[in-house]
Design a protein around this motif. Structure first.
Motif, PDB file in Angstrom:
ATOM      1  N   ASN A   1       7.254  49.769 -64.484  1.00 46.70           N
ATOM      2  CA  ASN A   1       6.556  48.750 -65.258  1.00 46.70           C
ATOM      3  C   ASN A   1       6.641  49.025 -66.760  1.00 46.70           C
TER       4      ASN A   1
ATOM      5  N   THR B   1      -3.715  48.109 -66.187  1.00 37.74           N
ATOM      6  CA  THR B   1      -3.688  46.875 -65.388  1.00 37.74           C
ATOM      7  C   THR B   1      -5.069  46.328 -65.097  1.00 37.74           C
TER       8      THR B   1
ATOM      9  N   ALA C   1       3.901  52.417 -60.232  1.00 36.50           N
ATOM     10  CA  ALA C   1       2.965  51.437 -59.679  1.00 36.50           C
ATOM     11  C   ALA C   1       1.628  52.100 -59.356  1.00 36.50           C
TER      12      ALA C   1
ATOM     13  N   CYS D   1      -1.751  53.019 -64.764  1.00 39.11           N
ATOM     14  CA  CYS D   1      -0.569  53.536 -64.073  1.00 39.11           C
ATOM     15  C   CYS D   1      -0.220  54.924 -64.610  1.00 39.11           C
TER      16      CYS D   1
END
Length: 292
Positions: A230, A235, A269, A282
């Protein structure tokens, strides 16, 4: 500074989310998350002995769980993993830690300290407009195989106070210069700063740390074709108002004739097909080489 053989180093930094008694929507309690995080740490360090694990938001009970999980079945005199760090609220066990885990069989710890990111950095204290007490954990480690010495730093900056983040960045840079001029200065071959800066690239802390020329972002030091995973490192748990962002970093400073090379950079992730988040951040992993 003497020359030394090339040294590969892996740095893993992860804000693991503290063990709250009042989970937000989308968040599971630590008891349900901890094995996932332990599996993550074990997987990414299993065959990489030269790893530093830098964690943030770690309460003492979580620290005990992680330390035990990284050393299954070990007796206290023969531990695979050790750590440096203290609780930020009292300099002992209260409040969140920003620990650095390392393997004593690989790294010889020369010295370490915790610095409070405030106007009184030598004692537990909250600085400027910060919402919370903030710290940076600093260790000097000599690699037993190559003889290289690394200054490793793990920081967690404030999530609300813009002034405090800027001043924290200045304190961190001042500490780097202090170590360069101090008793370890002739030994240190490379410096790394990992952690949750709560600062995006166009904001105060990141801009001060990297714009000063003292530190470089591993993300920028590796070709885009070799990045993995990512982009965003924060997040949330899926229901927060703030959008995902990149606020967790591994930053580097080369010292003397030796230079950091970045072989790989990844943002892993934090949720898989069961839909469960192991944290609201993350893990960021940087694979480095210190070359002469």
């Amino acid at each position: 500074m003497r020359s030394a053989p090339e040294l590969p180093v892996r740095v893993l930094t992860h804000n693991i989310r503290y063990a709250t008694s009042s989970p937000v929507k989308g968040e599971l309690r630590w008891a349900q998350r901890k094995q996932r995080l332990l599996n993550e740490l074990e997987y990414h360090t299993r065959h990489v002995g030269d790893t530093f694990i830098c964690l943030q938001e770690v309460l003492h009970s979580q620290l005990e769980d992680i330390h035990a999980g990284l050393n299954p079945g070990a007796v206290s005199s023969v531990l695979d993993w050790a750590f440096i760090g203290v609780g930020r609220d009292d300099g002992y066990q209260a409040g969140e830690y920003s620990p650095i885990f390392y393997r004593p069989s690989v790294w010889d710890l020369q010295g370490w300290e915790t610095v409070w990111l405030s106007e009184t950095p030598s004692k537990p204290s909250k600085g400027w407009d910060a919402a919370c007490i903030r710290i940076v954990t600093i260790g000097v480690f000599t690699h037993r195989g190559s003889g290289n010495t690394v200054l490793a730093m793990n920081a967690h900056l404030d999530h609300r106070g813009s002034r405090s983040r800027l001043e924290a960045a200045r304190i961190i840079r001042a500490k780097i210069h202090e170590y360069r001029q101090g008793k370890f200065g002739r030994l240190i071959a490379g410096t790394l700063l990992a952690g949750d800066l709560n600062s995006q690239e166009d904001q105060e802390a990141y801009s001060d740390l990297t714009g000063s020329g003292d530190l470089q972002d591993t993300y920028r030091l590796v070709d885009t074709s070799r990045r993995y995973g990512n982009h965003n490192t924060f997040t949330g748990f899926g229901y927060e108002k703030e959008p995902p962002s990149r606020i967790d970093y591994v930053l580097l400073a080369s010292e003397g004739s030796q230079t950091w090379r970045v072989d790989g950079y990844s943002v892993m992730a934090n949720r898989f097909d069961d839909g469960i988040f192991d944290s609201d951040h993350c893990a960021v992993i940087a694979d480095l080489r210190l070359v002469g």
